[in-house]
Enzyme design. Structure first.
Site, mmCIF file in Angstrom:
data_model
loop_
_atom_site.group_PDB
_atom_site.id
_atom_site.type_symbol
_atom_site.label_atom_id
_atom_site.label_comp_id
_atom_site.label_asym_id
_atom_site.label_seq_id
_atom_site.Cartn_x
_atom_site.Cartn_y
_atom_site.Cartn_z
ATOM 1 N N ASP A 105 0.859 -1.176 0.000
ATOM 2 C CA ASP A 105 0.000 0.000 0.000
ATOM 3 C C ASP A 105 0.899 1.231 0.000
ATOM 4 O O ASP A 105 1.974 1.230 0.598
ATOM 5 C CB ASP A 105 -1.001 0.003 1.165
ATOM 6 C CG ASP A 105 -0.354 0.014 2.535
ATOM 7 O OD1 ASP A 105 -0.058 1.115 3.045
ATOM 8 O OD2 ASP A 105 -0.155 -1.077 3.108
ATOM 9 N N ASP B 128 -9.768 3.227 6.088
ATOM 10 C CA ASP B 128 -8.630 3.148 6.998
ATOM 11 C C ASP B 128 -9.040 3.717 8.354
ATOM 12 O O ASP B 128 -9.198 4.928 8.510
ATOM 13 C CB ASP B 128 -7.466 3.938 6.387
ATOM 14 C CG ASP B 128 -6.209 3.933 7.242
ATOM 15 O OD1 ASP B 128 -6.244 3.441 8.373
ATOM 16 O OD2 ASP B 128 -5.177 4.448 6.752
ATOM 17 N N GLU C 247 -7.897 3.898 12.240
ATOM 18 C CA GLU C 247 -6.781 3.673 13.153
ATOM 19 C C GLU C 247 -6.696 4.816 14.152
ATOM 20 O O GLU C 247 -7.501 5.752 14.110
ATOM 21 C CB GLU C 247 -5.476 3.542 12.376
ATOM 22 C CG GLU C 247 -5.159 4.734 11.491
ATOM 23 C CD GLU C 247 -3.892 4.534 10.681
ATOM 24 O OE1 GLU C 247 -2.829 4.869 11.200
ATOM 25 O OE2 GLU C 247 -3.976 4.030 9.540
#
Length: 250
Positions: A42, A131, A133
């Site tokens: 990524d 994403d 996090e």
């Protein structure tokens, strides 16, 4: 996958939490030795200019590419990376770095879908990834949201992305963040592929309720021909044929 506050994220992804204990035996996991895996990466603008032909020739078969963050940021290298990886034969998908404390999930899902996160059945386009996090900015580890608030935000994003594209988004997260910030929410794993971040020799304990991992980010310090410096390395939990099936929703 943000590089802000690197040391905190490294600690989390390395799995150095109470969750990464012998209790892992109670949760289904799989590693490269357990089944066929497919190598990937990524990337974002942090990797600079990428020679995607060299990347593909080095054996990399898929890539998640940063497209958007929040409600207004688009990665400056996204267009070049997304186009050039496609023509090099790399199966690729976009990813969105979530900022749950600045807008609704629907707003950010629409922003992603309108700025590179759309989908087409062309054998090389994966559903986009969300994403989730630790917050690298001000506002607290869980972005100041309660567990119920975070669940509502994530569901809003997922529902909107599916409405826009017809696909279930991939979810990138760490086990510790997910269990703490969503209250060990299990519902999304019925449909949404898990992309687990754990920089170690195994995926370790998975988020609550996840039956298996689909993608595993196993290091942030990988090396790949065609990319200068470190790059995140990943596995797909299956062979290329199954990855193309995910890309085509078949």
């Amino acid at each position: 996958m943000t590089r802000t506050r690197f040391s905190l994220r490294r600690l989390l992804a390395a799995g150095l939490t109470v969750a990464a204990t012998a209790a892992a035996a109670l949760v289904g996991t799989a590693g490269p030795a357990a089944a066929a895996t497919t190598p990937g990466i990524d990337v974002s603008h942090y990797q600079g200019s990428i020679n995607w032909t060299s990347v593909r020739n080095a054996g990399i078969q898929f890539a998640f590419i940063k497209a958007t963050e929040g409600t207004s940021y688009k990665d400056p290298n996204f267009n070049a990376n997304y186009t050039n990886s496609y023509y090099a034969g790399v199966i690729r998908g976009a990813y969105h770095f979530a900022r749950p404390n600045i807008s609704s999930g629907a707003t950010q899902a629409n922003y992603l879908a309108s700025n590179g996160g759309a989908w087409s059945a062309d054998s090389r386009t994966l559903p986009a990834a969300l994403d989730l996090e630790a917050n690298p900015y001000s506002g607290g580890y869980c972005y100041g949201l309660t567990t119920s608030g975070m669940r509502s935000w994530v569901q809003d994003f997922l529902n909107t992305y599916r409405s826009r594209t017809g696909r279930y988004a991939v979810i990138y997260t760490t086990t510790s963040w997910w269990n703490q910030c969503t209250g060990s929410w299990t519902a999304p794993w019925a449909n949404h592929p898990l992309w687990i971040a754990r920089w170690s020799t195994s995926p370790g304990t998975l988020p609550a309720g996840a039956p298996f991992w689909s993608f595993w980010q196993y290091t942030s310090t990988g090396s790949v021909s065609g990319i200068s410096g470190n790059v995140d390395r990943n596995y797909w939990n299956g062979d290329r044929t199954r990855l193309i099936a995910l890309a085509n929703n078949t």
